[in-house]
Design an enzyme around this catalytic site. Structure first.
Site, PDB file in Angstrom:
ATOM      1  CG  HIS A  76      -1.699  -1.200   1.469  1.00  0.00           C
ATOM      2  ND1 HIS A  76      -2.840  -1.496   0.762  1.00  0.00           N
ATOM      3  CD2 HIS A  76      -1.538  -2.227   2.349  1.00  0.00           C
ATOM      4  CE1 HIS A  76      -3.342  -2.644   1.195  1.00  0.00           C
ATOM      5  NE2 HIS A  76      -2.565  -3.098   2.156  1.00  0.00           N
TER       6      HIS A  76
HETATM    7  C1  BDR Z   1      -3.025   0.662   5.304  1.00  0.00           C
HETATM    8  O1  BDR Z   1      -3.220   0.141   6.603  1.00  0.00           O
HETATM    9  C2  BDR Z   1      -2.001  -0.212   7.168  1.00  0.00           C
HETATM   10  O2  BDR Z   1      -2.081  -1.469   7.768  1.00  0.00           O
HETATM   11  C3  BDR Z   1      -0.952  -0.137   6.088  1.00  0.00           C
HETATM   12  O3  BDR Z   1       0.266   0.334   6.614  1.00  0.00           O
HETATM   13  C4  BDR Z   1      -1.539   0.839   5.103  1.00  0.00           C
HETATM   14  O4  BDR Z   1      -1.187   2.162   5.413  1.00  0.00           O
HETATM   15  C5  BDR Z   1      -3.694  -0.271   4.315  1.00  0.00           C
HETATM   16  O5  BDR Z   1      -5.058  -0.404   4.598  1.00  0.00           O
END
Ligand code: BDR
Ligand code: CA
Length: 309
Positions: free
Chosen positions: A239
């Site tokens: 992400h």
């Molecule tokens: C987001 O949530 C976190 O767990 C990750 O770092 C990312 O920023 C994805 O949903």
């Protein structure tokens, strides 16, 4: 001239990889500071993890700890996904540097107020620090070039059927930020679920054969296994590095202007980003939402960049 940025984050494995990518590109990104927030794991861990990433890369970037919990809701972490400390037990150097004394929100406000050129905010976690800064000093909006954020979902959530983690953790903060009149670009799950780390990528990181390459491979080899099982994907979605990749190579993404709000009321939809993708309201667009991504381009950029560290 490198772009001046502040990175607000909650490391977290994918935040850690995003920090490495940003640190690897000093001629493009001038990182004025890293601010940490509670999210993936509690604030003491997100702050220590940011220090460890800077120690790994031997850079001296000031790190400011911010808000230990969301504005209204209790903190719900993703420790079950990221391991108890957020970095899956990967061995990283113990930091010699310590956290700055100033609070992250005070740092954000002071730095923006004193800025002679607009600053870009890259946000990788819940938006608590940014929202509190906007409440305390609304005039800082003038100094924010734009916010590029990972968060939200056009279709399905990853914490609940409706909500993505960063927005779900602090929906009130997200609503404050989305309504502040600042240019915002949002990279949602619909995009990041196309950026999957496969064994081919892990091999490429490991073959860098440097402390950073090996650490990245170790971090990512345990990362996202629950996502792989749950979604039946061939790899874990990466992400947060998308945010930094967009700053480095905007052509890797396309965006669409939308009117976007956050549900802060309904129990089923709490934290859902309500994105007017088809322009069905007469509301002026306030958030540009990522519409497409060049996944091979992201991994090329990552592997090449981390290879310089
Ligand atoms: C987001 O949530 C976190 O767990 C990750 O770092 C990312 O920023 C994805 O949903
Ligand atoms: Ca994150």
């Amino acid at each position: 001239m490198p772009r001046s940025i502040i990175i607000d984050c909650d490391p977290g494995v994918d935040d850690a990889i995003a920090l490495l990518l940003a640190i690897a590109q000093p001629s493009a990104l001038n990182i004025l500071g890293i601010t940490t927030v509670a999210g993936n794991v509690p604030l003491n861990y997100t702050s220590q993890n940011a220090l460890k990433i800077c120690a790994l890369t031997k850079v001296d970037i000031p790190i400011y700890a911010g808000c230990p919990r969301p504005i209204l809701r209790p903190l719900s972490t993703a420790a079950h996904v990221h391991g108890a400390t957020g970095l899956q037990g990967t061995k990283l150097p113990e930091p010699k540097a310590t956290l700055m004394v100033q609070h992250a929100v005070a740092f954000l406000i002071d730095t923006l107020q004193q800025a002679t050129e607009p600053i870009t905010l890259a946000t990788l976690g819940p938006l608590t620090n940014i929202a509190v800064a906007l409440i305390q000093a609304p005039q800082i909006t003038q100094k924010i070039d734009h916010i590029i954020a990972m968060g939200g979902a056009i279709t399905h959530g990853n914490v609940t059927p409706a909500a993505e983690f960063n927005i779900y953790v602090d929906p009130h903060a997200a609503q404050i930020v989305f309504g502040a009149g600042i240019p915002i670009k949002l990279i949602t799950l619909d995009t990041t679920h196309q950026v999957l780390t496969t064994s081919k990528h892990l091999d490429a990181f490991r073959q860098l054969n440097t402390p950073v390459g090996i650490a990245a491979a170790d971090l990512l080899s345990h990362y996202g296994t629950s996502d792989i099982e749950r979604y039946g994907m061939p790899g874990a979605p990466l992400h947060d590095p998308c945010v930094i990749a967009h700053l480095l190579q905007p052509e890797l993404f396309t965006f669409r202007p939308t009117y976007t709000t956050v549900d802060t009321i309904s129990p089923e939809n709490l934290g859902r980003t309500v994105i007017d993708w088809w322009g069905q309201t007469d509301k002026t667009p306030n958030v540009e939402v990522a519409a497409s991504v060049n996944t091979p381009g992201i991994y090329e950029l990552l592997i090449e960049s981390l290879g310089t560290l």
